[in-house]
Design a protein around this motif. Structure first.
Motif, mmCIF file in Angstrom:
data_model
loop_
_atom_site.group_PDB
_atom_site.id
_atom_site.type_symbol
_atom_site.label_atom_id
_atom_site.label_comp_id
_atom_site.label_asym_id
_atom_site.label_seq_id
_atom_site.Cartn_x
_atom_site.Cartn_y
_atom_site.Cartn_z
ATOM 1 N N THR A 1 0.854 -1.194 0.000
ATOM 2 C CA THR A 1 0.000 0.000 0.000
ATOM 3 C C THR A 1 0.887 1.241 0.000
ATOM 4 O O THR A 1 2.075 1.142 -0.277
ATOM 5 C CB THR A 1 -0.947 -0.025 1.222
ATOM 6 O OG1 THR A 1 -0.149 -0.320 2.368
ATOM 7 C CG2 THR A 1 -2.032 -1.073 1.073
ATOM 8 N N GLY A 2 0.314 2.392 0.297
ATOM 9 C CA GLY A 2 1.092 3.639 0.245
ATOM 10 C C GLY A 2 0.823 4.335 -1.085
ATOM 11 O O GLY A 2 0.056 3.835 -1.917
ATOM 12 N N SER A 3 1.487 5.464 -1.296
ATOM 13 C CA SER A 3 1.210 6.201 -2.539
ATOM 14 C C SER A 3 1.937 5.616 -3.740
ATOM 15 O O SER A 3 1.450 5.705 -4.867
ATOM 16 C CB SER A 3 1.513 7.685 -2.389
ATOM 17 O OG SER A 3 2.610 7.878 -1.565
ATOM 18 N N THR A 4 3.084 4.980 -3.525
ATOM 19 C CA THR A 4 3.878 4.498 -4.668
ATOM 20 C C THR A 4 3.131 3.491 -5.552
ATOM 21 O O THR A 4 3.133 3.651 -6.769
ATOM 22 C CB THR A 4 5.222 3.903 -4.191
ATOM 23 O OG1 THR A 4 5.782 4.780 -3.204
ATOM 24 C CG2 THR A 4 6.190 3.763 -5.336
ATOM 25 N N PRO A 5 2.485 2.457 -4.986
ATOM 26 C CA PRO A 5 1.882 1.453 -5.883
ATOM 27 C C PRO A 5 0.537 1.850 -6.503
ATOM 28 O O PRO A 5 0.000 1.091 -7.302
ATOM 29 C CB PRO A 5 1.703 0.219 -4.992
ATOM 30 C CG PRO A 5 1.927 0.643 -3.606
ATOM 31 C CD PRO A 5 2.398 2.046 -3.577
ATOM 32 N N GLY B 1 7.078 -1.172 -1.908
ATOM 33 C CA GLY B 1 7.506 0.220 -1.876
ATOM 34 C C GLY B 1 8.668 0.286 -0.897
ATOM 35 O O GLY B 1 9.126 -0.737 -0.376
ATOM 36 N N ILE B 2 9.137 1.469 -0.629
ATOM 37 C CA ILE B 2 10.221 1.611 0.361
ATOM 38 C C ILE B 2 9.977 2.887 1.157
ATOM 39 O O ILE B 2 9.572 3.916 0.593
ATOM 40 C CB ILE B 2 11.608 1.614 -0.330
ATOM 41 C CG1 ILE B 2 12.756 1.672 0.695
ATOM 42 C CG2 ILE B 2 11.733 2.753 -1.340
ATOM 43 C CD1 ILE B 2 14.139 1.406 0.085
ATOM 44 N N GLY B 3 10.198 2.828 2.457
ATOM 45 C CA GLY B 3 10.071 4.032 3.273
ATOM 46 C C GLY B 3 11.312 4.904 3.122
ATOM 47 O O GLY B 3 12.370 4.427 2.713
ATOM 48 N N HIS C 1 12.475 1.235 5.218
ATOM 49 C CA HIS C 1 11.638 0.106 5.626
ATOM 50 C C HIS C 1 10.966 -0.546 4.420
ATOM 51 O O HIS C 1 10.736 0.083 3.406
ATOM 52 C CB HIS C 1 10.622 0.494 6.711
ATOM 53 C CG HIS C 1 9.474 1.337 6.275
ATOM 54 N ND1 HIS C 1 8.779 2.154 7.142
ATOM 55 C CD2 HIS C 1 8.865 1.502 5.075
ATOM 56 C CE1 HIS C 1 7.806 2.758 6.493
ATOM 57 N NE2 HIS C 1 7.837 2.393 5.240
ATOM 58 N N ARG D 1 0.424 12.455 6.487
ATOM 59 C CA ARG D 1 -0.188 13.200 5.385
ATOM 60 C C ARG D 1 -1.547 12.620 4.985
ATOM 61 O O ARG D 1 -2.334 13.290 4.340
ATOM 62 C CB ARG D 1 0.761 13.249 4.177
ATOM 63 C CG ARG D 1 1.031 11.936 3.480
ATOM 64 C CD ARG D 1 2.188 12.118 2.476
ATOM 65 N NE ARG D 1 2.327 11.036 1.527
ATOM 66 C CZ ARG D 1 2.961 9.894 1.773
ATOM 67 N NH1 ARG D 1 3.486 9.684 2.975
ATOM 68 N NH2 ARG D 1 3.064 8.968 0.836
ATOM 69 N N PHE D 2 -1.800 11.369 5.368
ATOM 70 C CA PHE D 2 -3.085 10.752 5.025
ATOM 71 C C PHE D 2 -4.138 10.970 6.125
ATOM 72 O O PHE D 2 -5.284 10.568 5.973
ATOM 73 C CB PHE D 2 -2.907 9.244 4.812
ATOM 74 C CG PHE D 2 -1.936 8.913 3.708
ATOM 75 C CD1 PHE D 2 -2.228 9.247 2.387
ATOM 76 C CD2 PHE D 2 -0.730 8.277 3.973
ATOM 77 C CE1 PHE D 2 -1.350 8.946 1.360
ATOM 78 C CE2 PHE D 2 0.165 7.970 2.956
ATOM 79 C CZ PHE D 2 -0.148 8.306 1.642
ATOM 80 N N LYS E 1 13.135 9.541 -1.872
ATOM 81 C CA LYS E 1 13.485 8.120 -1.752
ATOM 82 C C LYS E 1 14.925 7.849 -2.197
ATOM 83 O O LYS E 1 15.410 6.718 -2.104
ATOM 84 C CB LYS E 1 12.517 7.250 -2.579
ATOM 85 C CG LYS E 1 11.062 7.331 -2.140
ATOM 86 C CD LYS E 1 10.841 6.710 -0.776
ATOM 87 C CE LYS E 1 9.448 6.934 -0.229
ATOM 88 N NZ LYS E 1 8.397 6.226 -0.908
HETATM 89 P P1 PGA Z 1 4.814 5.533 0.093
HETATM 90 O O1 PGA Z 1 5.231 4.554 1.243
HETATM 91 O O2 PGA Z 1 4.589 4.670 -1.113
HETATM 92 O O3 PGA Z 1 3.543 6.172 0.564
HETATM 93 O O4 PGA Z 1 5.933 6.500 -0.100
HETATM 94 C C1 PGA Z 1 6.124 3.532 0.972
HETATM 95 C C2 PGA Z 1 6.430 2.777 2.233
HETATM 96 O O5 PGA Z 1 6.392 3.396 3.313
HETATM 97 O O6 PGA Z 1 6.732 1.585 2.154
#
Ligand code: PGA
Length: 241
Positions: free
Chosen positions: A36-40, A132-134, A138, A167-168, A202
């Motif tokens: 989940t998150g904004s990237t995918p 995704g990646i934090g 993470h 932000r969400f 990122k």
């Molecule tokens: P993001 O989060 O896609 O919202 O940037 C990615 C993640 O935290 O794994």
């Protein structure tokens, strides 16, 4: 690791969606690991388009999500269950019983985590995992630590993750401080992994993941030990490579 640098977010999304779709064409009962998150979000949009054009059929596909906030119900519009339903599941022909997301309300978390891993195993393991990646490196909610946490587990979110996710939410107090996440072992067992990232925020995490030593301080760096990882990044996320 195979690194693909693309011009922009749309290209990143299309490339990742095409890889996933081709896996499903080759194996119609593929098991997908979802993020989940904004990237995918763009990947899901592209997969929906492919489905609408009859280029991919999800009727025999099974999915497992990486994580879920702990302490919020499925119908909460901030839950990852809600996100998946709204952004992907309701737009394609996935069967509801074939979609799996950790239960964020379960009282006996350890048992739920164990059974989540057992169900993945019963389905033959994950064929393709999207990650995704934090900004802190993470993956799932496997946060930087002094050791890798192998098993699916309850996580206390780091302050920077809570800040990034705020932000969400209306206020930072509303952001859940705990989550259930698939562990590093379950992620590393996926047969194929696609890591996607875009944007300058990122770049540092991508650099550390690919170019520096493997360390639990940058959980994504463990992917260097996986035999089939494709990293798809836009120019900004690739800018430090
Ligand atoms: P993001 O989060 O896609 O919202 O940037 C990615 C993640 O935290 O794994």
């Amino acid at each position: 690791m195979k690194i693909i640098v693309v011009d922009n977010y749309n290209e990143m999304s299309k490339k990742a969606a095409n890889i996933i779709a081709s896996c499903i064409v080759l194996k119609p009962n593929s098991v997908l690991g979802l993020a989940t998150g904004s990237t995918p979000l763009g990947v899901y949009k592209e997969l929906i388009k492919l489905y609408e054009n009859s280029d991919v059929d999800f009727s025999n596909v099974c999915t497992f999500n990486l994580d879920e906030y702990y302490g919020i119900t499925k119908d909460n519009d901030q839950s990852y269950s809600y996100y998946m339903k709204e952004n992907f599941f309701k737009h394609v022909n996935l069967k509801e019983e074939n979609t799996h997301i950790p239960d964020g309300t379960c009282k006996n978390v350890d048992t739920m985590c164990q059974s989540y891993e057992d169900i993945i195993k019963q389905h033959g393991g994950i064929d393709v995992q999207i990650l995704g990646i934090g900004q802190n490196g993470h993956i799932g909610f496997n946060e930087p630590d002094d050791k890798f946490v192998a098993d699916t587990h309850l996580v206390k979110l780091k302050e920077d993750t809570v800040n990034a996710n705020s932000r969400f939410f209306e206020t930072i107090e509303d952001v859940p401080k705990e989550a259930v996440s698939m562990g590093i072992k379950a992620i590393m067992k996926a047969k194929k992994i696609i890591l996607i990232a875009n944007g300058i925020n990122k770049a540092e995490a991508i650099y550390k993941t690919i170019k520096e030593d493997v360390t639990p301080e940058v959980p994504a760096s463990i992917l260097q030990f996986h035999s089939d990882v494709t990293v798809i990044v836009d120019k900004e996320a690739a800018s430090k490579l």
